[in-house]
Design an enzyme around this catalytic site. Structure first.
Site, PDB file in Angstrom:
ATOM      1  N   GLU A 182       0.873  -1.178   0.000  1.00  0.00           N
ATOM      2  CA  GLU A 182       0.000   0.000   0.000  1.00  0.00           C
ATOM      3  C   GLU A 182       0.908   1.225   0.000  1.00  0.00           C
ATOM      4  O   GLU A 182       1.481   1.585   1.025  1.00  0.00           O
ATOM      5  CB  GLU A 182      -0.909  -0.006   1.237  1.00  0.00           C
ATOM      6  N   CYS A 229      -2.515   9.092   2.663  1.00  0.00           N
ATOM      7  CA  CYS A 229      -2.049   8.686   1.329  1.00  0.00           C
ATOM      8  C   CYS A 229      -3.065   8.973   0.235  1.00  0.00           C
ATOM      9  O   CYS A 229      -2.708   9.068  -0.937  1.00  0.00           O
ATOM     10  CB  CYS A 229      -1.664   7.205   1.326  1.00  0.00           C
TER      11      CYS A 229
END
Length: 469
Positions: A245, A279
């Site tokens: 990720e 993010c």
């Protein structure tokens, strides 16, 4: 705090300071693990994998269910720990702690759903009279490497599914924010998980993370962090299962039929939460030329109303960045964009690790503030002519984690959903939205694999094919 290695709480002469990002005051210290600790953790985890493999699914469910209950009871303590070590405001920390408990609860439920399937072998030539079925089995040893920005919930997204699937897990939390993960490990022991099943080793990536990732006894690595570090892990990991990720510079498209009040609300909510250290934070705002000026006029006062300061003060709406050097970097990128022709609408001031919520307009796609991941409290606004240009610019990135559009036109919305290269797509909200049970992950350089307990468990188990002749 001490680290949890080899079934015991362990200290070291060499320690790492954990500091409050707001005033740099000392919060705590943790041991700096080394090669000896890594070897002890791996040896223990191999034993733990055998113990966990034999632990019935219902017992795994019970322990995780109890852990989630205790997390809810201790929510305020977890929230304060998150705020102290990471810098997000208390309201955001409480929300994270609540989500983390839900992630563990969802993992508990998924422990009961490790299904195989019957394979119709008689549908193949020569398969008549044979019985085929699959078994889902744990990977064994899982290494979980987590980032600073969600020091509890992103830990739970790795540790919860790993334990639910019957694995042993070694957690390596971020250097800046290990305290939340250590408290979670303590709680998991309290609810009865075998001491070999969960370990939390603190230390640098070079001393601890790298040897863990290289070791052949590890079958699965799950990592959240930067694209640079993720690529390095993939290069050294060898033949292991990996979930990555990684980064993003999420686009938010605003069409000329958008509800601008809702757009402004979403931009503030998804561009400045956790000081932009998310993010999937809204970074690239691609606004139709017909509403470009109106949007900026409405956004400016909304952003200026965000109060910054001490994250422990309930009146504060945005805290500091994790480190002063990160605030300095954000400032450099914004000044660079202005020097290249962008316009500073508001913000652009720094005080230590605090950076004023910032809006930059007239941003060109080639500028670094548009091409790279800023990870700070600023949005870069670019004018577009139409939906086709907006989608082209949204896709003009090596990242593809989350993207969003505001439009009342179903055809535009579906064109966006079909054509934008992103793992998460949001219509009429910003790119920061996640239900912890949904599949979550990116395309392109934003990573591989999916999280969310059900999907993470699929990645943390392996399939055996059984044929009865």
């Amino acid at each position: 705090m001490r680290m949890l290695v080899g079934g015991r709480w362990k200290d070291k002469p060499q320690r790492m300071a954990i500091r409050n990002p707001f005033d740099n005051s000392l919060v705590d210290e943790v041991p700096a693990g080394d090669a000896e600790d890594v070897e002890e953790a791996l040896t223990t985890a191999v034993r733990g994998a055998e113990v966990m493999r034999k632990l019935p699914a219902y017992e795994r469910y019970q322990k995780l269910h109890r852990a989630a209950q205790l997390m809810e009871e201790r929510l305020e303590d977890f929230a304060r720990t998150i705020s102290l070590e990471e810098g997000k405001i208390l309201a955001e920390s409480r929300f994270e702690a609540s989500r983390a408990a839900n992630t563990i609860m969802t993992s508990a439920e998924e422990a009961k759903r490790l299904f195989g399937e019957v394979v119709p072998l008689d549908a193949a030539p020569g398969g008549a009279g044979k019985l085929g079925f699959t078994l889902r089995v744990p990977c064994g040893v899982v290494v979980a490497i987590t980032p600073f920005n969600f020091p509890l919930n992103l830990v739970c997204h790795k540790v919860g599914p790993a334990l639910a699937a019957g694995n042993a897990v070694i957690l390596k939390p971020a250097n800046d924010t290990p305290l939340s993960g250590l408290k979670l490990a303590e709680l998991l022991l309290e609810v009865g998980f075998p001491p070999e099943a969960i370990q939390c080793i603190t230390g640098t990536g070079e001393a601890v993370g790298e040897p863990l990732c290289k070791d052949r006894r590890v079958r699965k690595i799950t990592f959240t962090g930067s694209q640079r570090v993720g690529e390095h892990i993939c290069r050294i990991a060898g033949l292991k299962k990996v979930t990555m990720e990684l980064g993003s510079n999420a686009p938010l498209i605003i069409m000329d039929d958008a509800d601008l009040d809702k757009v402004v609300k979403a931009t503030v909510a998804t561009g400045y939460a956790n000081a932009g250290q998310v993010c999937i934070s809204a970074q690239r705002i691609l606004a139709d030329r017909k509403v470009y000026g109106q949007f900026l006029e409405a956004l400016k006062p909304a952003v200026e109303s965000i109060t910054t300061g001490n994250q422990l003060d309930e009146r504060t709406r945005m805290g500091p960045l994790i480190r002063e050097r990160d605030a300095i970097r954000v400032d450099e990128w914004i000044k660079e964009a202005v020097s290249e022709g962008a316009r500073l609408v508001t913000g652009g001031q720094r005080q230590g690790a605090l950076y004023a919520p910032t809006v930059v307009a007239e941003v060109k796609p080639r500028m670094r503030i548009s091409r790279e991941e800023l990870f700070g409290p600023a949005v870069a606004v670019t004018r577009v002519e139409n939906i086709d240009e907006a989608i082209a610019l949204a896709n003009d990135s090596r990242y593809g984690l989350s993207a969003a559009i505001f439009t009342q036109n179903i055809d535009r919305a579906m064109k966006f959903a079909r054509e934008v290269h992103s793992g998460n797509l949001h219509i009429n909200w910003g790119p920061v939205w996640r239900a912890d049970l949904m599949p979550y992950g990116g395309l392109k350089d934003s990573g591989t694999g999916r999280e969310g307990p059900r999907y993470a468990i699929e990645e943390m188990t392996e399939t055996k094919m059984v044929v009865v002749h």
